[in-house]
Write an enzyme that holds these catalytic residues in place. Structure first.
Site, short mmCIF file in Angstrom:
data_model
loop_
_atom_site.label_atom_id
_atom_site.label_comp_id
_atom_site.label_asym_id
_atom_site.label_seq_id
_atom_site.Cartn_x
_atom_site.Cartn_y
_atom_site.Cartn_z
N HIS A 125 -6.54 -11.25 -20.98
CA HIS A 125 -7.72 -12.11 -21.11
C HIS A 125 -8.38 -11.95 -22.49
CE1 HIS A 125 -7.37 -11.28 -16.71
NE2 HIS A 125 -7.58 -12.59 -16.66
N HIS A 146 -14.87 -7.47 -21.61
CA HIS A 146 -15.65 -8.68 -21.31
C HIS A 146 -17.16 -8.45 -21.44
CE1 HIS A 146 -12.17 -10.94 -20.13
NE2 HIS A 146 -11.85 -10.08 -19.17
N ASP A 191 -2.05 -6.83 -17.66
CA ASP A 191 -2.09 -8.08 -16.89
C ASP A 191 -1.27 -9.18 -17.57
OD1 ASP A 191 -4.10 -7.88 -18.80
OD2 ASP A 191 -5.74 -8.44 -17.45
N ASP A 196 -4.97 -7.06 -23.80
CA ASP A 196 -5.18 -7.47 -22.41
C ASP A 196 -4.87 -8.97 -22.32
OD1 ASP A 196 -6.88 -6.58 -19.76
OD2 ASP A 196 -7.24 -8.69 -20.24
#
Ligand code: SP5
Ligand code: ZN
Length: 360
Positions: free
Chosen positions: A211, A173, A299, A209
């Site tokens: 996200h 991120h 995740d 991931d």
């Protein structure tokens, strides 16, 4: 098939200083999902298999970080805690930004200057309230970068076809001049940039991931020599909300070197593997010989407390083996995954599958 040599597992305890973290969820302070136990359980589970060889990170100095991030961001990460403490911040409490510098704040006005004290300008470099900072954060973030770069050394110089970097904090991120989403330095981007500076003509980054890796996408948006492929929860309703649409495909030299594959809530292993096949085809079409960085999150697991896909432990073995089937050398770097009780088994399944895929 001859047994594969042990896979290098690069890890360090420096991340243990990045602890005592909290985040805000619906206006309430909760313990941060991104906890030190995450890394400890993954390391222990991998070592228990006997297939991994633990190695410490080596110091690669500041240059590889500065090749990706702005010096002012690095200065912020390195110095914000000390500035806050000098100004009276309670050393037992994590630091979170409170005043965000958004594009609309200025509008057409000039912004004359940023605050002199780093903690007063933290909100100019952070995009959310989920990225707490404590005394040990900067050292942990630096160690995570060195873990990634040492994993790369094992592939470039040690003859390994796969190395795994147990990075904590995660990185995908973090943008050139921006922290967020538990991330400070973009470990995967730094490793990819280092692959290029050490002779690779092209590099592929596969981000699995849950996200969207907004930071990695931002860093390589207009770069044609780095392909960024991401599978992630549909941004319509999923963090980080503002990016990850399939229509985002890069620009300039990087046109078509960004591939986003958003996934519906509840996506299971079979559907996930279908999307993954599309991502792997994009990588093979880009450059079948390019080394691969995997931004690895667990995740996507069905029981993850903050996400909404439905993968099971067995699915990670299939995912790993599909990626290994590409035949590229792989540096896999840990990103997210918050169902702590399942992280060990999921890491063993994924990396075991990847080892089998590379051998087969
Ligand atoms: C590396 C990584 O996985 N970073 C993720 C950061 C997510 N932070 C904020 C998530 C807010 C999600 N909302 C939770 C809804 C729970 N039902
Ligand atoms: Zn994530």
């Amino acid at each position: 098939m001859p047994p594969l040599p042990p896979t290098p597992l690069i890890a360090s305890d420096v991340h243990l200083g990045h602890a005592g973290l909290v985040e805000l969820l619906a206006g309430k302070e909760i313990p941060c999902f991104e906890s030190p136990e995450r890394a400890t359980v993954i390391r222990d589970a991998l070592l228990a298999t006997g297939d991994y060889l633990l190695a410490a990170p080596e110091d690669h100095g500041p240059d590889p970080v500065a090749a990706v991030h702005e010096l002012e961001l690095i200065d912020l990460v390195e110095g914000v805690w000390a500035d806050a403490i000098a100004a009276g911040h309670d050393p037992t409490r994590p630091l979170l930004p409170d005043t965000f510098l958004l594009r609309e704040y200025a509008g057409r006005m000039p912004l004359e200057q940023l605050p002199a004290r780093r903690h007063d300008r933290l909100g100019a470099y952070c995009f959310d309230t989920a990225t707490p900072i404590v005394e040990g954060t900067a050292a942990a973030a630096r160690a995570a970068v060195d873990i990634g770069l040492t994993a790369l050394d094992h592939v470039l110089e040690g003859g390994a076809r796969l190395a795994y970097g147990l990075c904590r904090p995660p990185g995908h991120h973090a943008g050139r001049n921006l922290i967020g989403g538990y991330c400070f330095y973009n470990n995967a981007a730094i490793v990819a940039e280092s692959m290029l500076s050490r002779g690779a003509e092209r590099v592929a980054i596969l981000d699995i991931d849950f996200h969207h890796g907004n930071g990695t996408q931002q860093i390589f948006w207009d770069r044609g020599e780095v392909l960024y492929v991401s599978l992630h929860g549909d941004p319509r309703g999923i963090y980080p909300y503002y990016s990850g649409y399939a229509t985002e495909r890069g620009a300039g030299d990087g046109e078509r070197a960004t591939v986003n594959l958003p996934l519906r809530p509840g996506t299971d292993g079979d559907a996930y593997l279908g999307a993954l096949r599309e991502g792997l085809e994009a990588i093979a079409a880009f450059d079948a010989d390019a080394p691969l960085v995997v931004s690895l999150g667990f995740d996507t697991y069905h029981a993850d407390p903050i996400c909404n896909l439905a993968l099971r432990t067995d699915d990670y073995a299939r995912i790993g083996s599909s990626i290994g089937g590409l035949g590229s050398s792989v540096v896999a770097l840990q990103e997210g995954g918050y169902a702590v009780e399942a992280l060990g088994a999921n890491a063993v399944a994924f990396l075991g599958g990847l080892r089998d895929g590379l051998a087969g």
